[in-house]
Enzyme design. Structure first.
Site, PDB file in Angstrom:
ATOM      1  N   SER A 146       0.857  -1.189   0.000  1.00 29.51           N
ATOM      2  CA  SER A 146       0.000   0.000   0.000  1.00 29.51           C
ATOM      3  C   SER A 146       0.890   1.235   0.000  1.00 29.51           C
ATOM      4  O   SER A 146       1.984   1.220   0.590  1.00 29.51           O
ATOM      5  CB  SER A 146      -0.853   0.004   1.274  1.00 29.51           C
ATOM      6  N   TYR A 159      -2.423  -0.440  10.739  1.00 26.35           N
ATOM      7  CA  TYR A 159      -2.365  -0.779   9.296  1.00 26.35           C
ATOM      8  C   TYR A 159      -1.156  -0.107   8.639  1.00 26.35           C
ATOM      9  O   TYR A 159      -0.382  -0.755   7.931  1.00 26.35           O
ATOM     10  CB  TYR A 159      -3.658  -0.331   8.626  1.00 26.35           C
ATOM     11  N   LYS A 163       2.067  -1.995   6.938  1.00 28.44           N
ATOM     12  CA  LYS A 163       2.451  -1.903   5.520  1.00 28.44           C
ATOM     13  C   LYS A 163       3.909  -1.439   5.408  1.00 28.44           C
ATOM     14  O   LYS A 163       4.631  -1.888   4.519  1.00 28.44           O
ATOM     15  CB  LYS A 163       1.498  -0.977   4.760  1.00 28.44           C
ATOM     16  N   ILE A 192      -8.245   1.694  -4.280  1.00 28.34           N
ATOM     17  CA  ILE A 192      -8.793   0.726  -5.237  1.00 28.34           C
ATOM     18  C   ILE A 192     -10.314   0.771  -5.133  1.00 28.34           C
ATOM     19  O   ILE A 192     -10.866   0.867  -4.029  1.00 28.34           O
ATOM     20  CB  ILE A 192      -8.317  -0.716  -4.914  1.00 28.34           C
ATOM     21  N   ASN A 200     -19.915   3.982  -0.663  1.00 23.63           N
ATOM     22  CA  ASN A 200     -19.609   5.327  -0.202  1.00 23.63           C
ATOM     23  C   ASN A 200     -19.485   6.275  -1.397  1.00 23.63           C
ATOM     24  O   ASN A 200     -18.419   6.821  -1.666  1.00 23.63           O
ATOM     25  CB  ASN A 200     -18.268   5.245   0.558  1.00 23.63           C
TER      26      ASN A 200
HETATM   27  N1  LIG Z   1      -8.810  -1.261  -1.138  1.00 31.05           N
HETATM   28  C1  LIG Z   1      -7.916  -0.302  -1.224  1.00 31.05           C
HETATM   29  O1  LIG Z   1      -8.246   0.860  -1.524  1.00 31.05           O
HETATM   30  C2  LIG Z   1      -6.452  -0.625  -0.967  1.00 31.05           C
HETATM   31  C3  LIG Z   1      -5.525   0.403  -1.009  1.00 31.05           C
HETATM   32  C4  LIG Z   1      -4.178   0.123  -0.817  1.00 31.05           C
HETATM   33  C5  LIG Z   1      -3.782  -1.176  -0.564  1.00 31.05           C
HETATM   34  N2  LIG Z   1      -4.691  -2.170  -0.512  1.00 31.05           N
HETATM   35  C6  LIG Z   1      -4.233  -3.528  -0.251  1.00 31.05           C
HETATM   36  O2  LIG Z   1      -4.676  -4.359  -1.289  1.00 31.05           O
HETATM   37  C7  LIG Z   1      -4.982  -5.666  -0.759  1.00 31.05           C
HETATM   38  C8  LIG Z   1      -6.413  -6.029  -1.122  1.00 31.05           C
HETATM   39  O3  LIG Z   1      -7.253  -5.003  -0.665  1.00 31.05           O
HETATM   40  P1  LIG Z   1      -8.850  -5.171  -0.677  1.00 31.05           P
HETATM   41  O4  LIG Z   1      -9.411  -3.857  -0.322  1.00 31.05           O
HETATM   42  O5  LIG Z   1      -9.265  -5.879  -1.899  1.00 31.05           O
HETATM   43  O6  LIG Z   1      -8.984  -6.148   0.583  1.00 31.05           O
HETATM   44  P2  LIG Z   1     -10.317  -6.573   1.378  1.00 31.05           P
HETATM   45  O7  LIG Z   1     -11.525  -6.318   0.583  1.00 31.05           O
HETATM   46  O8  LIG Z   1     -10.232  -5.978   2.738  1.00 31.05           O
HETATM   47  O9  LIG Z   1     -10.084  -8.136   1.456  1.00 31.05           O
HETATM   48  C9  LIG Z   1      -9.052  -8.590   2.262  1.00 31.05           C
HETATM   49  C10 LIG Z   1      -8.962 -10.083   2.191  1.00 31.05           C
HETATM   50  O10 LIG Z   1      -8.082 -10.429   3.259  1.00 31.05           O
HETATM   51  C11 LIG Z   1      -8.658 -11.485   3.992  1.00 31.05           C
HETATM   52  N3  LIG Z   1      -8.321 -11.350   5.413  1.00 31.05           N
HETATM   53  C12 LIG Z   1      -8.591 -10.298   6.214  1.00 31.05           C
HETATM   54  N4  LIG Z   1      -8.210 -10.573   7.471  1.00 31.05           N
HETATM   55  C13 LIG Z   1      -7.663 -11.834   7.442  1.00 31.05           C
HETATM   56  C14 LIG Z   1      -7.125 -12.673   8.403  1.00 31.05           C
HETATM   57  N5  LIG Z   1      -7.041 -12.294   9.677  1.00 31.05           N
HETATM   58  N6  LIG Z   1      -6.684 -13.900   8.026  1.00 31.05           N
HETATM   59  C15 LIG Z   1      -6.770 -14.308   6.752  1.00 31.05           C
HETATM   60  N7  LIG Z   1      -7.299 -13.551   5.763  1.00 31.05           N
HETATM   61  C16 LIG Z   1      -7.744 -12.322   6.121  1.00 31.05           C
HETATM   62  C17 LIG Z   1     -10.160 -11.331   3.820  1.00 31.05           C
HETATM   63  O11 LIG Z   1     -10.724 -12.597   4.000  1.00 31.05           O
HETATM   64  P3  LIG Z   1     -12.317 -12.805   4.087  1.00 31.05           P
HETATM   65  O12 LIG Z   1     -12.771 -12.844   2.654  1.00 31.05           O
HETATM   66  O13 LIG Z   1     -12.463 -14.118   4.776  1.00 31.05           O
HETATM   67  O14 LIG Z   1     -12.882 -11.647   4.844  1.00 31.05           O
HETATM   68  C18 LIG Z   1     -10.270 -10.796   2.424  1.00 31.05           C
HETATM   69  O15 LIG Z   1     -10.368 -11.857   1.499  1.00 31.05           O
HETATM   70  C19 LIG Z   1      -4.723  -5.596   0.744  1.00 31.05           C
HETATM   71  O16 LIG Z   1      -3.437  -6.057   1.033  1.00 31.05           O
HETATM   72  C20 LIG Z   1      -4.815  -4.113   1.027  1.00 31.05           C
HETATM   73  O17 LIG Z   1      -4.064  -3.743   2.168  1.00 31.05           O
HETATM   74  C21 LIG Z   1      -6.034  -1.921  -0.702  1.00 31.05           C
END
Ligand SMILES: NC(=O)c1ccc[n+]([C@@H]2O[C@H](COP(=O)([O-])OP(=O)(O)OC[C@H]3O[C@@H](n4cnc5c(N)ncnc54)[C@H](OP(=O)(O)O)[C@@H]3O)[C@@H](O)[C@H]2O)c1
Length: 257
Positions: A146, A159, A163, A192, A200
């Protein structure tokens, strides 16, 4: 067949990563925490990619806030070994988002939970995967990190710390594993468009245009493309970071028109 192991891929960005690898002819093993969600996601992938090898596996990172479930990681890799699946690529996408952790309010265990999932669990998965890659003559690991590793956001202290820690882990693994022909790299998304954004719309309407020079943020498929690039094309690249954030990190102040 080449296989990728992708964590956290029942929803959002992980789904696009799995689809990218499947569309490129890889077999994929993906994880989620809930058995039912994993089974549903597996069915959906099989429907979209009927010729592909795709398997879901339910796994949680922690036994409790303080303890990574190392036995569950052992069991995952024993299961892969039993099925004769060697994951040449490990994509560490799952993350505890550590939402709403206010300084002075949350117990220490809330902080530990996020660090234990995003750093310690990923270390444990990397070590297990790399042991197989070393045996097989090589492989690669891609962190979905991130841009908050460099630029902080409010009320996300665990968080943001995790990261930053992930990037240190990525570089240290790249250092130690290079000798085994194992490359380790990181994609740094900014914002993303996940289901959280769709829930939102006000934020979604104003943030990309004001906070990115190109006026847009990533979709999951953008992140998936760069993950795949590191996995399949970046033969001479290890310990590297690729920021995919529409320029969010280099912009000093919001654009006000
Ligand atoms: N979304 C953004 O804007 C954004 C921005 C920058 C970076 N990122 C990074 O991009 C990646 C994907 O983001 P996203 O928004 O698509 O993620 P997300 O929707 O929050 O999904 C996260 C996934 O991680 C799994 N997870 C969460 N806690 C866990 C745990 N304790 N043990 C095992 N699995 C766990 C969840 O499993 P479940 O399906 O079982 O809940 C889910 O499948 C992440 O690394 C995030 O930090 C995202």
């Amino acid at each position: 067949m080449k296989y990728a192991l992708v964590t956290g891929a029942c929803i959002n960005t992980g789904v696009d990563i799995v689809k990218k690898f499947l569309s490129e002819g890889y077999g994929v093993v993906f994880t989620g925490r809930k058995q039912e969600a994993v089974e549903q996601a597996e069915l959906a992938y099989r429907k979209d990619f009927p010729q592909s090898e795709v398997y879901g596996y339910a796994i949680d990172s922690l036994i409790d806030e303080r303890t990574v479930d190392e036995a569950a990681v052992d069991a995952l890799f024993a299961w892969l070994d039993e099925k004769g699946i060697f994951a040449e690529t490990l994509v560490l996408n799952a993350a505890d988002q550590g939402l709403n952790q206010e300084l002075f309010k949350n117990p220490l265990t809330d902080f530990m939970k996020v660090i234990n999932t995003n750093v310690t669990w990923n270390f444990c998965l990397s070590e297990h995967a790399a042991a197989r890659m070393r045996q097989q003559g090589g492989g690669n690991i891609v962190f979905v990190n991130s841009n908050t590793a460099y630029r902080a956001i409010p009320n996300r202290v665990a968080y943001v710390s995790s990261k930053g820690g992930q990037l240190g882990l990525m570089r240290a693994l790249a250092m130690d594993l290079g000798q085994y022909n194992i490359r380790v790299n990181a994609v740094l998304p900014g914002m993303i468009k996940t289901d959280r954004w769709e829930k939102n719309p006000e934020f979604y309407a104003s943030v990309p245009s004001r906070f990115t020079p190109i006026g847009d943020v990533a979709v999951g498929a953008d992140i998936a493309d760069y993950v795949f690039y590191f996995a399949a094309h970046a033969r001479n690249t290890t310990g590297a970071e690729l920021t995919v954030d529409g320029g969010n990190t280099i912009q000093l102040y919001p654009i006000i028109k």
